[in-house]
Design a protein around this motif. Structure first.
Motif, PDB file in Angstrom:
ATOM      1  N   ASP A  85       0.822  -1.213   0.000  1.00 44.90           N
ATOM      2  CA  ASP A  85       0.000   0.000   0.000  1.00 44.90           C
ATOM      3  C   ASP A  85       0.858   1.266   0.000  1.00 44.90           C
ATOM      4  N   ALA A  86       2.098   1.147  -0.512  1.00 45.02           N
ATOM      5  CA  ALA A  86       3.011   2.300  -0.505  1.00 45.02           C
ATOM      6  C   ALA A  86       2.510   3.435  -1.379  1.00 45.02           C
ATOM      7  N   VAL A  87       1.861   3.090  -2.493  1.00 44.90           N
ATOM      8  CA  VAL A  87       1.287   4.098  -3.388  1.00 44.90           C
ATOM      9  C   VAL A  87      -0.084   3.615  -3.842  1.00 44.90           C
ATOM     10  N   PRO A  88      -0.973   4.527  -4.199  1.00 44.47           N
ATOM     11  CA  PRO A  88      -2.282   4.100  -4.721  1.00 44.47           C
ATOM     12  C   PRO A  88      -2.114   3.337  -6.031  1.00 44.47           C
ATOM     13  N   ARG A  89      -2.954   2.326  -6.238  1.00 42.04           N
ATOM     14  CA  ARG A  89      -2.884   1.553  -7.480  1.00 42.04           C
ATOM     15  C   ARG A  89      -3.103   2.447  -8.696  1.00 42.04           C
ATOM     16  N   SER A  90      -3.883   3.504  -8.540  1.00 46.06           N
ATOM     17  CA  SER A  90      -4.166   4.402  -9.664  1.00 46.06           C
ATOM     18  C   SER A  90      -2.951   5.201 -10.112  1.00 46.06           C
ATOM     19  N   ASN A  91      -1.876   5.152  -9.343  1.00 49.36           N
ATOM     20  CA  ASN A  91      -0.649   5.861  -9.716  1.00 49.36           C
ATOM     21  C   ASN A  91       0.325   4.975 -10.489  1.00 49.36           C
ATOM     22  N   VAL A  92      -0.020   3.716 -10.697  1.00 49.22           N
ATOM     23  CA  VAL A  92       0.929   2.743 -11.249  1.00 49.22           C
ATOM     24  C   VAL A  92       0.441   2.221 -12.595  1.00 49.22           C
ATOM     25  N   ALA A  93       1.247   2.404 -13.626  1.00 47.94           N
ATOM     26  CA  ALA A  93       1.045   1.723 -14.905  1.00 47.94           C
ATOM     27  C   ALA A  93       1.891   0.460 -14.884  1.00 47.94           C
ATOM     28  N   ALA A  94       1.356  -0.642 -15.420  1.00 44.01           N
ATOM     29  CA  ALA A  94       2.072  -1.910 -15.342  1.00 44.01           C
ATOM     30  C   ALA A  94       1.845  -2.723 -16.605  1.00 44.01           C
ATOM     31  N   ALA A  95       2.896  -3.399 -17.062  1.00 47.14           N
ATOM     32  CA  ALA A  95       2.790  -4.243 -18.247  1.00 47.14           C
ATOM     33  C   ALA A  95       3.612  -5.507 -18.054  1.00 47.14           C
ATOM     34  N   ALA A  96       3.001  -6.641 -18.347  1.00 47.98           N
ATOM     35  CA  ALA A  96       3.704  -7.920 -18.284  1.00 47.98           C
ATOM     36  C   ALA A  96       4.779  -7.971 -19.353  1.00 47.98           C
ATOM     37  N   THR A  97       5.857  -8.694 -19.047  1.00 47.53           N
ATOM     38  CA  THR A  97       7.008  -8.790 -19.955  1.00 47.53           C
ATOM     39  C   THR A  97       7.547 -10.223 -19.959  1.00 47.53           C
ATOM     40  N   PRO A  98       8.335 -10.582 -20.970  1.00 42.01           N
ATOM     41  CA  PRO A  98       9.004 -11.890 -20.964  1.00 42.01           C
ATOM     42  C   PRO A  98      10.148 -11.885 -19.949  1.00 42.01           C
ATOM     43  N   GLY A  99       9.836 -12.216 -18.728  1.00 39.52           N
ATOM     44  CA  GLY A  99      10.833 -12.277 -17.669  1.00 39.52           C
ATOM     45  C   GLY A  99      11.238 -10.917 -17.155  1.00 39.52           C
ATOM     46  N   GLY A 100      12.045 -10.930 -16.092  1.00 36.71           N
ATOM     47  CA  GLY A 100      12.585  -9.695 -15.558  1.00 36.71           C
ATOM     48  C   GLY A 100      13.499  -9.005 -16.555  1.00 36.71           C
ATOM     49  N   THR A 101      14.177  -9.794 -17.389  1.00 38.34           N
ATOM     50  CA  THR A 101      15.045  -9.217 -18.413  1.00 38.34           C
ATOM     51  C   THR A 101      14.236  -8.376 -19.387  1.00 38.34           C
ATOM     52  N   GLY A 102      13.063  -8.892 -19.779  1.00 37.48           N
ATOM     53  CA  GLY A 102      12.193  -8.123 -20.655  1.00 37.48           C
ATOM     54  C   GLY A 102      11.740  -6.833 -20.011  1.00 37.48           C
ATOM     55  N   ALA A 103      11.488  -6.878 -18.709  1.00 37.78           N
ATOM     56  CA  ALA A 103      11.080  -5.670 -17.990  1.00 37.78           C
ATOM     57  C   ALA A 103      12.206  -4.645 -17.970  1.00 37.78           C
ATOM     58  N   VAL A 104      13.423  -5.107 -17.742  1.00 34.74           N
ATOM     59  CA  VAL A 104      14.578  -4.214 -17.740  1.00 34.74           C
ATOM     60  C   VAL A 104      14.743  -3.555 -19.115  1.00 34.74           C
ATOM     61  N   ARG A 105      14.655  -4.348 -20.160  1.00 31.58           N
ATOM     62  CA  ARG A 105      14.800  -3.824 -21.521  1.00 31.58           C
ATOM     63  C   ARG A 105      13.720  -2.778 -21.821  1.00 31.58           C
ATOM     64  N   GLN A 106      12.480  -3.087 -21.467  1.00 29.60           N
ATOM     65  CA  GLN A 106      11.393  -2.139 -21.709  1.00 29.60           C
ATOM     66  C   GLN A 106      11.578  -0.859 -20.888  1.00 29.60           C
TER      67      GLN A 106
END
Length: 394
Positions: A85-106
């Protein structure tokens, strides 16, 4: 056309894996590859994941695409796991990626879109693939001091001096917990000082959290990430499910863009969707769906958390056994840092020549800079490593 291609540098860890496989000796220990292994040397499927897969087989009716950002339920579950609950969910954009590596690249791609001249300040050392991806993308890399080879802890004064040179439009890349490759982490007061400096300089933090639950516990490991997300105007978070859910081959990760102005969330989400479309279109769903099922089912979540805690305590026990054995045989406490570090990795402090000597004499396989995977050990192989360390004169 292809004749113009140039040979690319080989991945040192993958080379090490191959050399280990080709070693005919029965007694050999693989401490290179970053996967968890149980005392029998297996990388097991976690109980809750297995149960979720059985449930999914019964109820799944389609393999059609989800959405560009993946299943929204996965985003909700992961935002809750990492940020609470550190931040409201409405403040966070999120997208699934192929692994953590994909998240880092994006994340790097998003930073470059927002600031074409972005510099990425990274810890020295850091996960080698951070540097490889940045180099491939042509993004300027700026190292900041992080690991003190003498104390085997964080060189915090050096770190603060170096990241103080970052400015608005730059990214400061931080490890959320269980620093790879050193195992040396920031404490809460140091996180607070880093946040204050980021607010002063205007640089944007990007946090890579790949080992939540492997260090001091699920919530304790996310404390620094939550402090940052709740304190700065905006940040990026790349999270991986490979380790803490044991689904390495399912390639399950997520990128979050957090801002303190919910009015900006829609644009951030559109940008994440766009980047997914350009790079791989729709993200993989199987692992993400299993994670969602586990996190949203109280019984599965409880069993998963209990097994993850067993994994964490096993690694902590191996660290303590290794440090105690080395102190007993060397009569020195100079290896005490091994019990203080957290996560899968530590740097032993051996030279490349000593690392090679340990491989030749005892079949101990670790990266040349002496980074080793604690989870590659068990109670029976710890004495083998200790003997190799002592004989190599580390």
């Amino acid at each position: 056309m292809f004749e113009t291609l140039k040979e690319q540098p080989a991945d040192k860890i993958l080379m090490l894996m191959q050399a280990y496989k080709e070693d005919p000796r029965e007694q050999k220990v693989d401490l290179g590859v970053g996967v968890y292994k149980d005392p029998q040397g297996r990388t097991p499927i976690m109980r809750a994941i297995k149960a979720a897969e059985k449930q999914l087989w019964e109820v799944e009716e389609t393999k059609a695409y989800t959405g560009l950002a993946g299943d929204p339920a996965y985003g909700d579950a992961m935002v809750n796991l990492v940020l609470g609950d550190a931040v409201p969910r409405s403040n966070v954009a999120a997208a699934a990626t192929p692994g953590g590596t994909g998240a880092v690249r994006q994340g790097f791609d998003l930073a470059r879109m927002a600031s074409p001249g972005v510099r990425v300040f990274h810890s020295d050392p850091t996960w080698p693939n951070h540097l490889s991806i940045l180099g491939h993308m042509g993004i300027e890399k700026v190292p900041y001091r992080y690991f003190d080879d003498e104390t085997r802890g964080v060189d915090f004064d050096g770190m603060m001096e170096d990241i103080g040179k970052a400015g608005k439009g730059d990214v400061v890349l931080l490890h959320g917990c269980c620093h790879n490759p050193t195992g040396a982490n920031l404490n809460p007061s140091q996180w607070k000082a880093v946040i204050d400096l980021l607010l002063e300089t205007g640089a944007t933090p990007m946090i890579d959290i790949a080992y939540q639950g492997f260090g001091d516990g699920l919530d304790a490991d996310a404390e620094g990430v939550r402090m940052v997300a709740s304190s700065v105007p905006e940040c990026l978070i790349a999270a991986s499910c490979s380790k803490n859910f044991g689904i390495y081959r399912e390639r399950t990760g997520i990128l979050m863009a957090v801002c303190n102005d919910p009015a900006k969330q829609k644009l951030n989400q559109q940008t994440l969707n766009y980047l997914n479309r350009q790079n791989f279109s729709f993200p993989p769903d199987h692992g993400a769906r299993l994670v969602t099922m586990v996190l949203n089912d109280p019984e599965l979540r409880g069993d998963w958390a209990a097994e993850l805690e067993d994994v964490r305590l096993t690694m902590l026990g191996l660290r303590e056994q290794l440090a105690a054995e080395l102190q007993r045989l060397t009569g020195s406490d100079r290896f005490g840092f091994l019990a203080q570090h957290r996560g899968m990795f530590s740097r032993l402090g051996a030279t490349p020549e000593q690392v090679e000597a340990m491989r030749e004499s005892h079949g101990i396989y670790m990266v040349g800079d002496s980074r080793f995977n604690v989870a590659g050990l068990n109670k029976d192989t710890v004495p083998v490593l200790v003997e190799a360390i002592v004989k190599a004169g580390v």
